[in-house]
Design an enzyme around this catalytic site. Structure first.
Site, PDB file in Angstrom:
ATOM      1  N   HIS A   1      28.393  42.708  53.231  1.00 52.04           N
ATOM      2  CA  HIS A   1      28.263  42.346  51.818  1.00 52.04           C
ATOM      3  C   HIS A   1      27.151  43.223  51.243  1.00 52.04           C
ATOM      4  O   HIS A   1      26.112  42.755  50.792  1.00 52.04           O
ATOM      5  CB  HIS A   1      27.976  40.859  51.675  1.00 52.04           C
ATOM      6  CG  HIS A   1      28.215  40.304  50.303  1.00 52.04           C
ATOM      7  ND1 HIS A   1      28.977  39.180  50.064  1.00 52.04           N
ATOM      8  CD2 HIS A   1      27.782  40.703  49.077  1.00 52.04           C
ATOM      9  CE1 HIS A   1      28.999  38.911  48.770  1.00 52.04           C
ATOM     10  NE2 HIS A   1      28.267  39.829  48.145  1.00 52.04           N
TER      11      HIS A   1
ATOM     12  N   GLU B   1      34.279  42.831  48.567  1.00 49.73           N
ATOM     13  CA  GLU B   1      34.379  43.540  47.287  1.00 49.73           C
ATOM     14  C   GLU B   1      34.160  45.046  47.410  1.00 49.73           C
ATOM     15  O   GLU B   1      33.197  45.589  46.832  1.00 49.73           O
ATOM     16  CB  GLU B   1      33.404  42.943  46.264  1.00 49.73           C
ATOM     17  CG  GLU B   1      33.684  41.483  45.966  1.00 49.73           C
ATOM     18  CD  GLU B   1      32.793  40.902  44.882  1.00 49.73           C
ATOM     19  OE1 GLU B   1      31.869  41.593  44.430  1.00 49.73           O
ATOM     20  OE2 GLU B   1      33.018  39.741  44.495  1.00 49.73           O
TER      21      GLU B   1
ATOM     22  N   TYR C   1      36.805  35.877  39.354  1.00 47.69           N
ATOM     23  CA  TYR C   1      35.931  35.255  38.356  1.00 47.69           C
ATOM     24  C   TYR C   1      36.586  35.130  36.982  1.00 47.69           C
ATOM     25  O   TYR C   1      36.361  34.170  36.274  1.00 47.69           O
ATOM     26  CB  TYR C   1      34.623  36.045  38.241  1.00 47.69           C
ATOM     27  CG  TYR C   1      33.755  35.840  39.466  1.00 47.69           C
ATOM     28  CD1 TYR C   1      32.821  34.815  39.505  1.00 47.69           C
ATOM     29  CD2 TYR C   1      33.906  36.628  40.593  1.00 47.69           C
ATOM     30  CE1 TYR C   1      32.045  34.586  40.628  1.00 47.69           C
ATOM     31  CE2 TYR C   1      33.143  36.406  41.733  1.00 47.69           C
ATOM     32  CZ  TYR C   1      32.215  35.385  41.743  1.00 47.69           C
ATOM     33  OH  TYR C   1      31.466  35.144  42.864  1.00 47.69           O
TER      34      TYR C   1
ATOM     35  N   ARG D   1      30.724  30.349  54.093  1.00 46.15           N
ATOM     36  CA  ARG D   1      30.960  31.774  54.239  1.00 46.15           C
ATOM     37  C   ARG D   1      29.639  32.490  53.954  1.00 46.15           C
ATOM     38  O   ARG D   1      29.102  32.385  52.850  1.00 46.15           O
ATOM     39  CB  ARG D   1      32.036  32.225  53.245  1.00 46.15           C
ATOM     40  CG  ARG D   1      32.189  33.698  53.195  1.00 46.15           C
ATOM     41  CD  ARG D   1      33.253  34.186  52.220  1.00 46.15           C
ATOM     42  NE  ARG D   1      33.208  35.632  52.232  1.00 46.15           N
ATOM     43  CZ  ARG D   1      33.023  36.403  51.168  1.00 46.15           C
ATOM     44  NH1 ARG D   1      32.943  35.886  49.968  1.00 46.15           N
ATOM     45  NH2 ARG D   1      32.950  37.711  51.299  1.00 46.15           N
TER      46      ARG D   1
ATOM     47  N   GLU E   1      35.450  33.820  46.827  1.00 44.76           N
ATOM     48  CA  GLU E   1      34.362  33.588  45.859  1.00 44.76           C
ATOM     49  C   GLU E   1      34.965  33.155  44.538  1.00 44.76           C
ATOM     50  O   GLU E   1      35.986  33.704  44.107  1.00 44.76           O
ATOM     51  CB  GLU E   1      33.569  34.874  45.560  1.00 44.76           C
ATOM     52  CG  GLU E   1      32.562  35.264  46.568  1.00 44.76           C
ATOM     53  CD  GLU E   1      31.757  36.486  46.115  1.00 44.76           C
ATOM     54  OE1 GLU E   1      31.576  36.691  44.902  1.00 44.76           O
ATOM     55  OE2 GLU E   1      31.329  37.240  47.008  1.00 44.76           O
TER      56      GLU E   1
ATOM     57  N   ASN F   1      38.034  37.510  45.717  1.00 44.53           N
ATOM     58  CA  ASN F   1      36.950  36.977  44.887  1.00 44.53           C
ATOM     59  C   ASN F   1      37.393  37.076  43.438  1.00 44.53           C
ATOM     60  O   ASN F   1      37.635  38.191  42.944  1.00 44.53           O
ATOM     61  CB  ASN F   1      35.673  37.791  45.080  1.00 44.53           C
ATOM     62  CG  ASN F   1      35.155  37.718  46.508  1.00 44.53           C
ATOM     63  OD1 ASN F   1      35.681  36.978  47.343  1.00 44.53           O
ATOM     64  ND2 ASN F   1      34.113  38.491  46.796  1.00 44.53           N
TER      65      ASN F   1
HETATM   66  O1  IFM Z   1      26.677  37.559  43.404  1.00 40.37           O
HETATM   67  C1  IFM Z   1      27.870  38.265  43.399  1.00 40.37           C
HETATM   68  C2  IFM Z   1      28.368  38.490  44.801  1.00 40.37           C
HETATM   69  O2  IFM Z   1      27.440  39.144  45.575  1.00 40.37           O
HETATM   70  C3  IFM Z   1      29.616  39.307  44.773  1.00 40.37           C
HETATM   71  N1  IFM Z   1      30.578  38.739  43.910  1.00 40.37           N
HETATM   72  C4  IFM Z   1      30.166  38.384  42.586  1.00 40.37           C
HETATM   73  C5  IFM Z   1      28.933  37.531  42.637  1.00 40.37           C
HETATM   74  C6  IFM Z   1      28.478  37.166  41.221  1.00 40.37           C
HETATM   75  O3  IFM Z   1      28.180  38.315  40.518  1.00 40.37           O
END
Ligand code: IFM
Length: 764
Positions: free
Chosen positions: A117, A162, A302, A73, A357, A300
């Site tokens: 992006h 995002e 985390y 991606r 992500e 995405n």
């Molecule tokens: O690097 C970033 C990415 O561009 C967008 N999502 C989070 C990642 C880590 O911070």
């Protein structure tokens, strides 16, 4: 484990890797400007070269090929394709992306294109950027070019990455380009434009597509997970995840404002009310445009927060403990949020999900051996992917996982501080080094997830203490336990019995009772086929004599004690006075004689005693008359049962009354004639000695002076340190510790100077 077409990918973005910021006709983007002007980026760095992917894409694709990555991606730079944002197309930009796509396909890697992006053309920013309603047409025009140029070979397209970040971080917090703080009303307008631009792009991607394409969207946000798996805590998570924040200083960090319009065709009701004063004009036509049908949802993810429900069912944040695991940039490590977040997103939006992500920033270094070792990344990914799999097993339709990111790259305002890559980049030389995690991921892909490792966690418990008339306070002195009183007779050290259910202390399952764990995580116990945890481990401090008693077997207990288990047990003598004895067995030859001796209280004639010393061991089968005598302390491994029949209590009174005796049942179950009470000395030349093996358990003694290596291949094992200090696989343990090694734990090494008693359940 995973379906055979599960997509294992890597993700990246144009601005973070390409470099060549002004080469071959590329226009200026807002991030170029942001890096070049003002002091926005840590240490004054910029992404003019970044990872130089523009010139090195073949090298990076070759690494992906080696890793067996199935999909890549990557995003397109809008100003590389349309230097002014609209109008004239930069053919060299198109040629570059064509070359990347062709190289990917040649290497068997499926391209997934993200249109946006964050690198907005500066020329259009100068005309108001996303705040200008014309941005909807600009983005649609860009989508047309993208679709016309690439959809003959590319099947998967994502419009926006995002939106929470490129709207909120840029225009509310100003840490991201263009770094312009907007009045709240304008920010609402800007987001409404962004969402409409998304819809317009979906239309054009499809309209100009040369083949069958799939279109999605990739928002983000912090996720949630419940403190307990009760309906109340889960509902609190649902409520929180899908409600709009009250806090206007961070209101853009939410799921529903960005996903409800796209997938459900409406802004969230609570947001419409909370934000009424800021809202732009929102028409039905707008909502129709925004909610163009999509083929998939990207997300995405985390990390997330733990929540519990208060008395009214409202979500309450649960504080993280001291030393909570963190990534290199200070983000919490919360794999549970993956399981719950993905499930809740799927439940609400009902679209196949791709994790677009997920990854971790670590403080990676090139080691003296010339390699980059990143065990923390491996552990993070392993835990998160397992949690994702759990979400899938629990019903979420998840089609793919894109690890963020292939190579270390430009991490926006943090410049090159944060390394997220599977591949290390030496930014001085642009040399690439595969980190250990890239080999690990290669194996995950090759085995389609079968190589993922179930976390091997040793489980410790908070014991349950019991006050007894015969109890004492020795456990404090001998083991340092925080006992609740001077008559502490029993410490239920590992128990899932309803009369004393232990709670996990620390680790992944912190706060759960053993009985809950038994129900919710049967894999930890090798899916042992009984309805309840089979063993109970106790320390008993008998300051006074215990009553003379006897236990039933399974059949008798099941019939007479409401389905209880019987009680087979064994004792290891921890401490005792000199010349101590235990009551074991009796002297009656026949049942009649037994009953008559009991009825006539001929205790001295009836009861048999055996001498014992510290370190002795004895098995007590059901039907055996037995009693621990005063001044003895034992470690007991027993069936998970609390059924005891009292035969004689030395005529003691509690609160002026004798304790209840169970003479009829005792007479039923006492075995006649009694088996000889075989006390065994556990002293041995060998470091490992089996003490007993019966239907219910096997018990060993480990005398640790030199390292003792064993394998945990039972459904589970319980270890108790009865003397000394040492370690198990490097984890410090000491006298008085009891812990459980779960199924599949495998090899363990005990080191130090210790005596350890271990038990495993029998074959059932
Ligand atoms: O690097 C970033 C990415 O561009 C967008 N999502 C989070 C990642 C880590 O911070």
């Amino acid at each position: 484990m995973f379906s055979k077409d599960f997509v294992w990918g890597c993700a990246s973005s144009a601005f973070q890797i390409e470099g060549a910021w002004n080469e071959d006709g590329k226009g200026e983007g807002i991030w170029d400007r942001f890096c070049h002007e003002g002091n926005h980026i840590l240490n004054g760095f910029n992404a003019d070269t970044a990872c130089d992917f523009y010139h090195r894409y073949k090298e990076d694709i070759a690494i992906m090929k080696q890793m067996g990555v199935k999909a890549y991606r990557f995003s397109l730079s809008w100003p590389r394709i349309l230097p002014e944002g609209v109008g004239k197309v930069n053919e060299k930009g198109i040629a570059f992306y064509n070359a990347v796509i062709d190289e990917l396909l040649k290497n068997g890697i499926e391209p997934y294109i993200t249109m946006y992006h964050w690198d907005f053309p500066q020329a259009l920013q100068d005309r108001g950027g996303w705040l200008n309603e014309e941005s909807i047409e600009w983005f649609a025009e860009y989508a047309k070019v993208v679709s016309e140029s690439f959809s003959d070979r590319v099947k998967y397209f994502i419009t926006l990455n995002e939106p929470q970040c490129f709207t909120g971080i840029a225009h509310l917090h100003t840490d991201h380009a263009p770094g312009i703080k907007l009045p709240t009303k304008d920010l609402f307008q800007l987001i409404h434009n962004v969402l409409r631009a998304h819809g317009a792009a979906v239309i054009n991607l499809r309209k100009y597509a040369k083949g069958d394409i799939k279109v999605g969207y990739a928002p983000t946000c912090g996720m949630v997970y419940p403190k307990t798996e009760t309906p109340e805590d889960i509902e609190a998570c649902r409520k929180y995840l899908f409600s709009c924040p009250d806090n206007m200083d961070n209101w853009t960090w939410n799921v529903p404002w960005f996903s409800d319009p796209v997938f459900l065709g409406r802004y969230p009701e609570d947001g419409l009310q909370k934000y009424a004063e800021y809202l732009p004009v929102i028409t039905e036509e707008d909502m129709k445009l925004i909610s163009q049908p999509l083929d998939f949802m990207g997300e995405n993810i985390y990390n997330g927060i733990m929540l519990e429900a208060d008395e009214s069912g409202n979500p309450v944040y649960v504080n993280r403990y001291a030393g909570f695991p963190e990534t290199g940039n200070g983000w919490p490590v919360t794999p549970e949020c993956f399981r719950w977040g993905l499930k809740l997103l799927y439940e609400r939006y009902q679209h196949p999900i791709y994790v677009t992500e997920n990854g971790i920033c670590c403080k990676d270094v090139l080691s003296s051996d010339g390699r980059v070792h990143d065990p923390q990344r491996i552990d993070f990914l392993n835990r998160y992917i397992l949690a994702m799999k759990q979400a899938m097993d629990e019903g979420a339709d998840i089609r793919g996982y894109f690890e963020w990111t292939l190579t270390d790259n430009f991490e926006w305002n943090f410049g090159f501080r944060d390394r997220f890559g599977l591949v290390y980049v030496d930014f001085r030389t642009q040399r690439r080094y595969r980190k250990d995690s890239s080999y690990w991921y290669e194996n995950v892909i090759k085995t389609n997830g079968a190589s993922l490792m179930q976390p091997k966690e040793i489980l410790f418990f908070d014991p349950v203490f019991k006050q007894m008339i015969w109890g004492g306070n020795k456990m404090k002195d001998v083991f340092g336990y925080n006992i609740p009183g001077e008559k502490t007779g029993e410490c239920w050290a590992v128990s899932a019995h309803p009369n004393g259910d232990c709670t996990v202390n620390g680790g992944l399952y912190n706060g759960k009772t053993l009985s809950t764990l038994w129900k919710e995580n049967p894999e930890l116990f090798g899916n042992y086929p009984t309805d309840r945890f089979p063993l109970l481990l106790k320390v008993i401090d008998a300051k006074e004599n215990l009553s003379i008693q006897v236990h039933p077997d399974d059949t008798y207990a099941n019939e007479h004690e409401n389905g209880s288990l019987g009680k087979t047990e064994c004792w290891y003598i921890l401490e005792c006075a000199e010349n101590s004895t235990l009551v074991v067995g009796h002297n009656a030859k026949t049942k009649e004689e037994l009953c008559s001796m009991i009825d006539n209280k001929q205790w001295d004639e009836l009861i048999a005693e055996v001498p014992v010393k510290k370190g002795d061991f004895i098995q007590i089968d059901p039907g055996t008359v037995h009693a621990i005598k005063g001044d003895i302390m034992i470690l007991e491994t027993q069936q998970n049962s609390d059924i005891t029949y009292r035969v004689y209590d030395y005529d003691r009174l509690t609160d002026g009354k004798p304790r209840e005796l169970h003479l009829d049942k005792s007479k039923d179950v006492i075995e006649v004639p009694a088996k000889a009470g075989a006390v065994m000395s556990t002293e041995s030349e060998e470091a490992v000695k089996e003490l007993v093996s019966c239907k219910y358990y096997t018990v060993w003694k480990y005398q640790v002076n030199e390292a003792v290596t064993q394998t945990q291949s039972y459904p589970f094992m319980i270890l108790s340190v009865t003397e000394g200090y040492g370690t198990i696989n490097g984890l410090a343990i000491k006298k008085g510790d009891h812990f459980l090694l779960p199924a599949g734990y495998g090899e363990f090494v005990l080191e130090g100077e210790m005596t350890v008693i271990a038990s495993a359940p029998g074959e059932c």
